[in-house]
Design a protein around this motif. Structure first.
Motif, PDB file in Angstrom:
ATOM      1  N   TYR A  83       0.837  -1.201   0.000  1.00  0.00           N
ATOM      2  CA  TYR A  83       0.000   0.000   0.000  1.00  0.00           C
ATOM      3  C   TYR A  83       0.868   1.247   0.000  1.00  0.00           C
ATOM      4  O   TYR A  83       1.781   1.370   0.822  1.00  0.00           O
ATOM      5  CB  TYR A  83      -0.895   0.030   1.253  1.00  0.00           C
ATOM      6  CG  TYR A  83      -1.663   1.334   1.385  1.00  0.00           C
ATOM      7  CD1 TYR A  83      -2.848   1.528   0.687  1.00  0.00           C
ATOM      8  CD2 TYR A  83      -1.175   2.377   2.166  1.00  0.00           C
ATOM      9  CE1 TYR A  83      -3.536   2.738   0.776  1.00  0.00           C
ATOM     10  CE2 TYR A  83      -1.862   3.586   2.261  1.00  0.00           C
ATOM     11  CZ  TYR A  83      -3.036   3.757   1.563  1.00  0.00           C
ATOM     12  OH  TYR A  83      -3.717   4.942   1.640  1.00  0.00           O
TER      13      TYR A  83
ATOM     14  N   SER B 188      -0.276   5.421  -0.645  1.00  0.00           N
ATOM     15  CA  SER B 188      -1.494   6.167  -0.945  1.00  0.00           C
ATOM     16  C   SER B 188      -1.489   6.726  -2.359  1.00  0.00           C
ATOM     17  O   SER B 188      -2.482   6.637  -3.078  1.00  0.00           O
ATOM     18  CB  SER B 188      -1.706   7.279   0.083  1.00  0.00           C
ATOM     19  OG  SER B 188      -0.565   8.125   0.146  1.00  0.00           O
ATOM     20  N   ASP B 189      -0.346   7.305  -2.796  1.00  0.00           N
ATOM     21  CA  ASP B 189      -0.402   7.941  -4.113  1.00  0.00           C
ATOM     22  C   ASP B 189      -0.369   6.935  -5.256  1.00  0.00           C
ATOM     23  O   ASP B 189      -0.883   7.205  -6.336  1.00  0.00           O
ATOM     24  CB  ASP B 189       0.653   9.047  -4.271  1.00  0.00           C
ATOM     25  CG  ASP B 189       2.048   8.622  -3.912  1.00  0.00           C
ATOM     26  OD1 ASP B 189       2.238   7.454  -3.525  1.00  0.00           O
ATOM     27  OD2 ASP B 189       2.953   9.465  -4.037  1.00  0.00           O
TER      28      ASP B 189
ATOM     29  N   GLY C 288      -6.416   7.339   2.967  1.00  0.00           N
ATOM     30  CA  GLY C 288      -5.228   7.916   2.352  1.00  0.00           C
ATOM     31  C   GLY C 288      -5.384   8.215   0.870  1.00  0.00           C
ATOM     32  O   GLY C 288      -4.665   9.049   0.330  1.00  0.00           O
TER      33      GLY C 288
ATOM     34  N   ARG D 171     -10.038  14.180  -7.506  1.00  0.00           N
ATOM     35  CA  ARG D 171      -9.471  14.166  -8.856  1.00  0.00           C
ATOM     36  C   ARG D 171     -10.517  13.904  -9.927  1.00  0.00           C
ATOM     37  O   ARG D 171     -10.439  14.425 -11.048  1.00  0.00           O
ATOM     38  CB  ARG D 171      -8.381  13.096  -8.938  1.00  0.00           C
ATOM     39  CG  ARG D 171      -7.135  13.472  -8.174  1.00  0.00           C
ATOM     40  CD  ARG D 171      -6.002  13.915  -9.101  1.00  0.00           C
ATOM     41  NE  ARG D 171      -5.282  12.788  -9.602  1.00  0.00           N
ATOM     42  CZ  ARG D 171      -4.140  12.323  -9.072  1.00  0.00           C
ATOM     43  NH1 ARG D 171      -3.611  12.914  -8.023  1.00  0.00           N
ATOM     44  NH2 ARG D 171      -3.528  11.294  -9.592  1.00  0.00           N
TER      45      ARG D 171
ATOM     46  N   ARG E  21       5.479   9.285  -3.712  1.00  0.00           N
ATOM     47  CA  ARG E  21       5.978  10.366  -2.852  1.00  0.00           C
ATOM     48  C   ARG E  21       5.525  10.162  -1.407  1.00  0.00           C
ATOM     49  O   ARG E  21       5.664  11.039  -0.575  1.00  0.00           O
ATOM     50  CB  ARG E  21       5.485  11.718  -3.381  1.00  0.00           C
ATOM     51  CG  ARG E  21       6.104  12.092  -4.723  1.00  0.00           C
ATOM     52  CD  ARG E  21       5.468  13.358  -5.259  1.00  0.00           C
ATOM     53  NE  ARG E  21       4.054  13.132  -5.528  1.00  0.00           N
ATOM     54  CZ  ARG E  21       3.156  14.103  -5.636  1.00  0.00           C
ATOM     55  NH1 ARG E  21       3.509  15.355  -5.470  1.00  0.00           N
ATOM     56  NH2 ARG E  21       1.896  13.820  -5.888  1.00  0.00           N
ATOM     57  N   ALA E  22       4.912   9.004  -1.163  1.00  0.00           N
ATOM     58  CA  ALA E  22       4.535   8.654   0.208  1.00  0.00           C
ATOM     59  C   ALA E  22       5.010   7.220   0.403  1.00  0.00           C
ATOM     60  O   ALA E  22       4.250   6.273   0.379  1.00  0.00           O
ATOM     61  CB  ALA E  22       3.033   8.775   0.399  1.00  0.00           C
ATOM     62  N   ARG E  23       6.340   7.088   0.534  1.00  0.00           N
ATOM     63  CA  ARG E  23       6.948   5.763   0.432  1.00  0.00           C
ATOM     64  C   ARG E  23       6.782   4.919   1.681  1.00  0.00           C
ATOM     65  O   ARG E  23       7.068   5.370   2.788  1.00  0.00           O
ATOM     66  CB  ARG E  23       8.442   5.899   0.129  1.00  0.00           C
ATOM     67  CG  ARG E  23       8.701   6.384  -1.282  1.00  0.00           C
ATOM     68  CD  ARG E  23      10.178   6.431  -1.532  1.00  0.00           C
ATOM     69  NE  ARG E  23      10.796   5.194  -1.085  1.00  0.00           N
ATOM     70  CZ  ARG E  23      11.722   4.552  -1.764  1.00  0.00           C
ATOM     71  NH1 ARG E  23      12.137   5.011  -2.907  1.00  0.00           N
ATOM     72  NH2 ARG E  23      12.245   3.457  -1.273  1.00  0.00           N
TER      73      ARG E  23
ATOM     74  N   GLY F 121      -2.222  18.389  -5.643  1.00  0.00           N
ATOM     75  CA  GLY F 121      -1.262  17.525  -6.318  1.00  0.00           C
ATOM     76  C   GLY F 121      -0.130  17.094  -5.398  1.00  0.00           C
ATOM     77  O   GLY F 121       0.975  16.779  -5.849  1.00  0.00           O
ATOM     78  N   TRP F 122      -0.386  17.073  -4.103  1.00  0.00           N
ATOM     79  CA  TRP F 122       0.631  16.688  -3.115  1.00  0.00           C
ATOM     80  C   TRP F 122       0.336  15.285  -2.582  1.00  0.00           C
ATOM     81  O   TRP F 122      -0.806  14.835  -2.611  1.00  0.00           O
ATOM     82  CB  TRP F 122       0.621  17.678  -1.933  1.00  0.00           C
ATOM     83  CG  TRP F 122       1.008  19.078  -2.302  1.00  0.00           C
ATOM     84  CD1 TRP F 122       1.445  19.518  -3.517  1.00  0.00           C
ATOM     85  CD2 TRP F 122       0.966  20.230  -1.448  1.00  0.00           C
ATOM     86  NE1 TRP F 122       1.680  20.873  -3.469  1.00  0.00           N
ATOM     87  CE2 TRP F 122       1.398  21.333  -2.206  1.00  0.00           C
ATOM     88  CE3 TRP F 122       0.598  20.420  -0.117  1.00  0.00           C
ATOM     89  CZ2 TRP F 122       1.484  22.616  -1.678  1.00  0.00           C
ATOM     90  CZ3 TRP F 122       0.682  21.701   0.423  1.00  0.00           C
ATOM     91  CH2 TRP F 122       1.127  22.775  -0.354  1.00  0.00           C
ATOM     92  N   PRO F 123       1.363  14.606  -2.036  1.00  0.00           N
ATOM     93  CA  PRO F 123       1.106  13.295  -1.435  1.00  0.00           C
ATOM     94  C   PRO F 123       0.438  13.435  -0.068  1.00  0.00           C
ATOM     95  O   PRO F 123       0.479  14.505   0.548  1.00  0.00           O
ATOM     96  CB  PRO F 123       2.497  12.690  -1.294  1.00  0.00           C
ATOM     97  CG  PRO F 123       3.405  13.862  -1.164  1.00  0.00           C
ATOM     98  CD  PRO F 123       2.786  14.963  -1.983  1.00  0.00           C
ATOM     99  N   CYS F 124      -0.147  12.338   0.377  1.00  0.00           N
ATOM    100  CA  CYS F 124      -0.893  12.354   1.642  1.00  0.00           C
ATOM    101  C   CYS F 124      -0.563  11.115   2.467  1.00  0.00           C
ATOM    102  O   CYS F 124      -0.427  10.024   1.923  1.00  0.00           O
ATOM    103  CB  CYS F 124      -2.394  12.365   1.326  1.00  0.00           C
ATOM    104  SG  CYS F 124      -3.452  12.170   2.769  1.00  0.00           S
ATOM    105  N   ALA F 125      -0.385  11.309   3.771  1.00  0.00           N
ATOM    106  CA  ALA F 125      -0.282  10.169   4.693  1.00  0.00           C
ATOM    107  C   ALA F 125      -1.417  10.307   5.692  1.00  0.00           C
ATOM    108  O   ALA F 125      -1.538  11.335   6.354  1.00  0.00           O
ATOM    109  CB  ALA F 125       1.060  10.169   5.404  1.00  0.00           C
TER     110      ALA F 125
ATOM    111  N   LEU G  80       7.344  10.775   3.594  1.00  0.00           N
ATOM    112  CA  LEU G  80       6.525  11.630   2.738  1.00  0.00           C
ATOM    113  C   LEU G  80       7.377  12.753   2.179  1.00  0.00           C
ATOM    114  O   LEU G  80       8.060  13.454   2.926  1.00  0.00           O
ATOM    115  CB  LEU G  80       5.388  12.201   3.582  1.00  0.00           C
ATOM    116  CG  LEU G  80       4.269  12.944   2.865  1.00  0.00           C
ATOM    117  CD1 LEU G  80       3.311  11.946   2.227  1.00  0.00           C
ATOM    118  CD2 LEU G  80       3.500  13.828   3.831  1.00  0.00           C
ATOM    119  N   ALA G  81       7.320  12.913   0.862  1.00  0.00           N
ATOM    120  CA  ALA G  81       7.996  14.063   0.261  1.00  0.00           C
ATOM    121  C   ALA G  81       7.202  15.314   0.617  1.00  0.00           C
ATOM    122  O   ALA G  81       5.981  15.266   0.774  1.00  0.00           O
ATOM    123  CB  ALA G  81       8.051  13.880  -1.249  1.00  0.00           C
TER     124      ALA G  81
END
Lengths: 323, 288
Positions: free
Chosen positions: A66, A68-69, A97, A105, A178-180, B175-179, B208-209
Motif C-alpha cells: 500500500y 497512498s499515491d 489515504g 481528482r 511520494r509517500a513511500r 497535487g501533493w502526497p498524503c499520509a 513523505l515528500a
C-alpha cells in the motif's frame, strides 16, 4: 450501475473489509469489478473471485502492498477505463489515504463512514451518522457521474461463496511514490501506549485494591488493550497519573473503549467522546457513563472481567483444538 | 515513546533507529534532497465542528440541523494536529498557520489555537455543509497553495469523522502526497517521517515528500493548555477572513433523522453467560 470495489490487504492477507465491500454491493444492481493493487495482487485477487463479483482486476506492478499515491493513480486510471458509477473503499487508515483524493481528482460525489447503501429509483442513496451517530443522514449525489463511498468496517456481512470469475492482470502505469512505505511495525504482542491503543480498558471506582486491579489488568492483556483510569485510582496511588483520562489527563480516541466500573464524570466523558465504540459495565444503572456508551451492561465489573477473560481463554483453546 | 523524544531524536539524525530495526534498501537522506535553510511553515486545517451535548433539532425541511443550539469548537483531531505542528516547528524558524472554513462563530476556536501558539489564522468565510467533506478541501486548496507550506496537517478520526477526508482531498487538489492517520511525525531536510496507525497494534512508517498533507490521529498529541495571558492576548488577535465562491456539493443531505435506536446505550441483558458472549462478540477480530 457498475461498482468498482478497491480491495484492502496487509501482510499478504486480504483484510475483512474487502469482503464486506463486496457484500455492500448486493442491494445495488449491475456489475461488480474488484481491483487489487500490490506486488501480490494476482494471488490475492484469486481469493476475491466470489459470488456477486463479475471481474477481478489485479495490478501487480506496485512495489509496496500500500502506498497512498500509487493507489490513487492506479484507481484513477482504472476508473477512467471502466467508467464505474460507484467506487467503494474501506473507511480505514488506508482507504482514507487515497479515496477522498480519488473523489477530488474525478470531480466525483463523495460520502464517508457509510453503513447503508441502496438505490432509490435508480439513484444511489448512502446513509451515514452525524453528531457521533445521534442522527443519521441519507445522502444523494445529484449530477455526479461517479460517486466514491468509504464504507464503515463491520457494517456489512463479509461472507461470500467462491465463484468462477475472470481475473485480469492489468499493466497500469505507476507513478514514483511520494509517500513511500518504509516498514510495518507489529506491536500487537506488546503493551501499547494509551494514545496509540486501538482498545482501551478504563478502570474505575470498582477497584479499591491491587488484587482487583490485577483482575482487570489480566483482561486488558487478553484484549490487547491499554489500561486507562479515573482520578480516584490515581489519588489512591493504584495507577500512575500518565494513565488518567479527563481533567488534567489525556483525551483518547480508540476504536473500542471498555469502561469497567467507571461512573462517568463529565471530564472523563469529554476525554473519551471521540472513541469508536464505547462499552460500559457498571453495577449502577443510573451511572452517567451510560449516557455516552454505545453498549451497556449493568453488572459487577470485576465479575464481568473474570467471565470475559475466561470466555476468550475458552475461545483460544477451541481454536487450538480445531484442526 | 513520547512524541517530543521522537521528534528530537529524529532531528538529531537518529531517525533510522526510531523507525524500526529493518534495514532500508537505501539511505533515507538520498531520497529527498535537503531544503535550503531551516525555515518551516505548517498549515493546520481545523474543522471547527458544530457540536452539542443537547438534543438535536432539525430544520423544517428535514434536511438539516437547527444551528441555534450548536456550539463550534476545536475537535480532538484539530487539537492533536495543532499540537503536532507546534512540536514539529520547535527549533525551526517557522510558523504555524491555521485555516478553516466557517462563519464568524469559528473565530473563537481559531483564537484558542492562536493562544496555544499558532502564529496566524485564516478563515474562508462560508458556512460549511454538514456532510460534504470535499467542500472545505476545494475552498482551501487555493489558500494553502498561496501559503506554500512544507506540510499541511489536519485531524483524523475526530468526533464526526469528517476531517480525515478533507486532508486526502486537499492533497489531491494540490497535487501533493498524503499520509493518513498519523500517530507521530517528524520533519527534517525536506522530508517527513510519519508513523501511521493501522489498528490492532500495527503501524506503518511512511516517508513523505514535502510539500505534503498528513492527517493526525485524534488523541495522539496531547494539546497544551494555553496560559491565561496567552488566551487574553489571543482575544483580540486578527482572523484573516476571505471571501470565496461556493463549490458544487459533492453530497447533498436528502433526509436527516434520528435512528430508530436512540443515542442511548443499547443495554445488554439476559442470562449472565449470554451477556458475556454478547460483549465478547463486540471485540470480534480484535483479540489476538
Amino acid at each position: 450501475m457498475t461498482t468498482l470495489v478497491i480491495a484492502e490487504h496487509r501482510q499478504r492477507v486480504i483484510r475483512p473489509v474487502s469482503f464486506e465491500l463486496i457484500s455492500a454491493t448486493r442491494e445495488l444492481e449491475g456489475e461488480v469489478v474488484v481491483l487489487v493493487i500490490g506486488p501480490d495482487a494476482v494471488r490475492l485477487g484469486a481469493q476475491l473471485r466470489l459470488d456477486g463479483v463479475d471481474k477481478v482486476i489485479a495490478v501487480p506492478g506496485a512495489e509496496a502492498d500500500y502506498e497512498s499515491d500509487v493507489y490513487l493513480a492506479v484507481a484513477e486510471q482504472v476508473v477512467r477505463e471502466e467508467h464505474p458509477d460507484l467506487v467503494l473503499a474501506g473507511h480505514t487508515a488506508d482507504g482514507l489515504g487515497f479515496a477522498p483524493g480519488l473523489a477530488a481528482r474525478l470531480g466525483a460525489g463523495f460520502a464517508s463512514d457509510v453503513f447503508r447503501l441502496r438505490l432509490d429509483d435508480g439513484a444511489l442513496v448512502a446513509t451515514r451518522g452525524l453528531f457521533r451517530g445521534s442522527v443519521h443522514a441519507d445522502l444523494e449525489f445529484p449530477q455526479r457521474e461517479t460517486v466514491v463511498v468509504l464504507v464503515r468496517p463491520g457494517a456489512f456481512a463479509g461472507a461470500a461463496e467462491p465463484a468462477s470469475v475472470p481475473l485480469v492482470e492489468a499493466g497500469v502505469q505507476l507513478p514514483a511514490s511520494r509517500a513511500r512505505h518504509r516498514e510495518l511495525i507489529d506491536r500487537s504482542e506488546e503493551e501499547v501506549d494509551l494514545d496509540e491503543a486501538d482498545t482501551v480498558l478504563a478502570v474505575g471506582g470498582c477497584v479499591s485494591d491491587r488484587e482487583s486491579l490485577a483482575r482487570l489488568e489480566r483482561l486488558a492483556k487478553t484484549l490487547g488493550a491499554a489500561v486507562a483510569t479515573t482520578r480516584p485510582l490515581v489519588e489512591a496511588g493504584l495507577m500512575p497519573s500518565a494513565r488518567l483520562i479527563g481533567q488534567s489527563g489525556q483525551r483518547v480516541a480508540p476504536a473500542i473503549y471498555l469502561a469497567m466500573g467507571v461512573s462517568g464524570a463529565a471530564q472523563h466523558l469529554a476525554g473519551i467522546r471521540s472513541s469508536g465504540t464505547i462499552i460500559a459495565v457498571n453495577s449502577d444503572p443510573d451511572a452517567q457513563i451510560f449516557t455516552i456508551a454505545d453498549y451497556g451492561v449493568v453488572a459487577d465489573a470485576l465479575a464481568v472481567a473474570d467471565a470475559l477473560d475466561a470466555w476468550f481463554a475458552r475461545a483460544q483453546d477451541q481454536r487450538k483444538d480445531s484442526p | 515513546m513520547c512524541c517530543t523524544a521522537f521528534h528530537a531524536a529524529f532531528v538529531a539524525g537518529a531517525g533510522e533507529a526510531l523507525v524500526g530495526s529493518t534495514p532500508s534498501n537505501e539511505p533515507v537522506r538520498s531520497v529527498v534532497p535537503a531544503r535550503q535553510g531551516d525555515e518551516l511553515k505548517i498549515v493546520v486545517y481545523v474543522r471547527i465542528m458544530p457540536w452539542t451535548e443537547e438534543e438535536i433539532h432539525f430544520t423544517p425541511d428535514g434536511r438539516g440541523v437547527d444551528p441555534g443550539l450548536l456550539a463550534f469548537e476545536l475537535g480532538d483531531g484539530d487539537l492533536s494536529a495543532i499540537e503536532a505542528a507546534l512540536q514539529v516547528i520547535e527549533g525551526h524558524d517557522g510558523e504555524v498557520v491555521l485555516v478553516t472554513v466557517g462563519d464568524q462563530k469559528a473565530d473563537a476556536p481559531l483564537r484558542l489555537g492562536l493562544a496555544m501558539g499558532a502564529h496566524r489564522a485564516i478563515r474562508v468565510d462560508a458556512s460549511a455543509p454538514l456532510a460534504d467533506a470535499l467542500f472545505a478541501a476545494s475552498l482551501l486548496s487555493p489558500v494553502v497553495a498561496e501559503e506554500q507550506p512544507q506540510l499541511v496537517l489536519c485531524g483524523a478520526r475526530s468526533l464526526d469523522a469528517m476531517t480525515d477526508e478533507t486532508g486526502g482531498a486537499l492533497a489531491a487538489f494540490l497535487g501533493w502526497p498524503c499520509a493518513a492517520v498519523a500517530s507521530r511525525l517528524a520533519v527534517a531536510n525536506g522530508r517527513a517521517i510519519i508513523r501511521r496507525k493501522l489498528g490492532n497494534g500495527v503501524a506503518e512508517v511512511v516517508e513523505l515528500a514535502t510539500p505534503g498533507v498528513v492527517t493526525v490521529q485524534a488523541g495522539s498529541y496531547q494539546p497544551r493548555h494555553p496560559s491565561l495571558k496567552a488566551l487574553k492576548n489571543a482575544d483580540n488577535a486578527p482572523v484573516d477572513a476571505r471571501q470565496c465562491e461556493r463549490p458544487p456539493a459533492s453530497a447533498v443531505i436528502r433526509r436527516i433523522y434520528r435512528p430508530t435506536t436512540e443515542n442511548t446505550a443499547q443495554m445488554l441483558d439476559g442470562e449472565f453467560g449470554d451477556v458475556i458472549t454478547d460483549v465478547a462478540n463486540l471485540f470480534a477480530g480484535r483479540v489476538p
